[in-house]
Scaffold this motif. Sequence first.
Motif, short mmCIF file in Angstrom:
data_model
loop_
_atom_site.label_atom_id
_atom_site.label_comp_id
_atom_site.label_asym_id
_atom_site.label_seq_id
_atom_site.Cartn_x
_atom_site.Cartn_y
_atom_site.Cartn_z
N GLU A 1 54.82 2.26 16.86
CA GLU A 1 56.17 2.27 17.42
C GLU A 1 57.10 3.11 16.55
N SER A 2 56.99 2.95 15.25
CA SER A 2 57.82 3.73 14.32
C SER A 2 57.44 5.20 14.33
N LEU A 3 56.14 5.49 14.42
CA LEU A 3 55.70 6.89 14.49
C LEU A 3 56.23 7.57 15.74
N ALA A 4 56.29 6.82 16.85
CA ALA A 4 56.78 7.39 18.10
C ALA A 4 58.28 7.72 18.01
N ARG A 5 59.00 7.02 17.13
CA ARG A 5 60.44 7.25 16.98
C ARG A 5 60.78 8.29 15.93
N MET A 6 59.78 8.90 15.30
CA MET A 6 60.05 9.90 14.26
C MET A 6 60.79 11.08 14.89
N ASN A 7 61.69 11.66 14.12
CA ASN A 7 62.49 12.79 14.57
C ASN A 7 61.60 14.02 14.78
N LYS A 8 61.67 14.62 15.94
CA LYS A 8 60.81 15.76 16.27
C LYS A 8 61.11 16.99 15.42
N LYS A 9 62.39 17.21 15.12
CA LYS A 9 62.75 18.36 14.29
C LYS A 9 62.23 18.19 12.86
N ASP A 10 62.34 16.98 12.33
CA ASP A 10 61.82 16.71 10.99
C ASP A 10 60.32 16.96 10.95
N SER A 11 59.62 16.45 11.96
CA SER A 11 58.18 16.62 12.03
C SER A 11 57.81 18.09 12.16
N TRP A 12 58.51 18.80 13.01
CA TRP A 12 58.25 20.23 13.22
C TRP A 12 58.43 20.99 11.90
N LEU A 13 59.54 20.73 11.20
CA LEU A 13 59.79 21.39 9.93
C LEU A 13 58.68 21.08 8.93
N PHE A 14 58.29 19.83 8.87
CA PHE A 14 57.25 19.41 7.92
C PHE A 14 55.96 20.20 8.15
N TRP A 15 55.45 20.18 9.38
CA TRP A 15 54.15 20.80 9.65
C TRP A 15 54.21 22.31 9.55
N TRP A 16 55.24 22.94 10.09
CA TRP A 16 55.30 24.40 10.05
C TRP A 16 55.45 24.93 8.63
N THR A 17 56.30 24.29 7.83
CA THR A 17 56.44 24.79 6.46
C THR A 17 55.18 24.56 5.64
N LEU A 18 54.47 23.48 5.95
CA LEU A 18 53.21 23.22 5.26
C LEU A 18 52.23 24.37 5.49
N TYR A 19 52.08 24.78 6.76
CA TYR A 19 51.13 25.84 7.09
C TYR A 19 51.65 27.23 6.70
N LEU A 20 52.94 27.48 6.88
CA LEU A 20 53.47 28.80 6.55
C LEU A 20 53.42 29.08 5.05
N THR A 21 53.64 28.05 4.25
CA THR A 21 53.57 28.24 2.80
C THR A 21 52.15 28.63 2.38
N ALA A 22 51.16 27.95 2.93
CA ALA A 22 49.77 28.31 2.60
C ALA A 22 49.48 29.74 3.06
N GLY A 23 49.98 30.10 4.23
CA GLY A 23 49.80 31.47 4.72
C GLY A 23 50.44 32.51 3.82
N ALA A 24 51.62 32.18 3.31
CA ALA A 24 52.31 33.09 2.40
C ALA A 24 51.52 33.27 1.11
N TRP A 25 50.94 32.18 0.59
CA TRP A 25 50.13 32.29 -0.63
C TRP A 25 48.88 33.12 -0.38
N VAL A 26 48.29 32.99 0.80
CA VAL A 26 47.11 33.81 1.13
C VAL A 26 47.48 35.29 1.13
N ILE A 27 48.61 35.61 1.76
CA ILE A 27 49.06 37.01 1.80
C ILE A 27 49.34 37.54 0.40
N LEU A 28 50.01 36.74 -0.41
CA LEU A 28 50.28 37.16 -1.80
C LEU A 28 48.98 37.32 -2.59
#
Length: 183
Positions: A92-119
């Motif tokens: 129930e609590s997971l369903a109420r998580m803020n979508k923008k917060d979740s989006w920011l969390f996952w995208w920055t997690l993957y984009l940071t790893a991608g940036a390190w690969v490029i570097l």
Amino acid sequence: MDRTQVVEENYANPKTCLFHVLFKGAALAFYILSALFVNNFVIIFVVTVFLSALDFWVVKNVSGRILVGLRWWNEINDLGESVWKFESLDQESLARMNKKDSWLFWWTLYLTAGAWVILGIFSLIRFQADYVLVVGVCLTLSVANIIGFTKCRKDAKKQLQQFAQQTLANQFTSSLRTAFTVV
């Protein structure tokens, strides 16, 4: 405001989001800008890895809990085997998580790893093996969080499915008992 206009959801935890992004950005920015201003590899290595380690800790222990309701860690059992442990909020609590917060969390997690690969690729192309070491450490920390949180999210979904199946089975057996009970 027009009634047909959709109300845009804001970040529920802006300070957590800031720190989630801050250490990632600081580590990447310092690594990139240090080539222009710092001529000492040891300083570049120590500061970049320190900022990346701070990011790892903040993501693993703070922003993962607050932004997506997940937490993971790894333990070594008595047999010397690595055992992954996961925690998640109730469904129930997971369903109420803020979508923008979740989006920011996952995208920055993957984009940071991608940036390190490029570097890392740039460091390889320039034949700078020592800088590949810096990128390798930072990439390892980023990927560890990606793996941990991905496994944790899958475990939370599995727990939800098991809960749903158990609830359905309990409801079915309860209905059968009620139907065959002599009144």
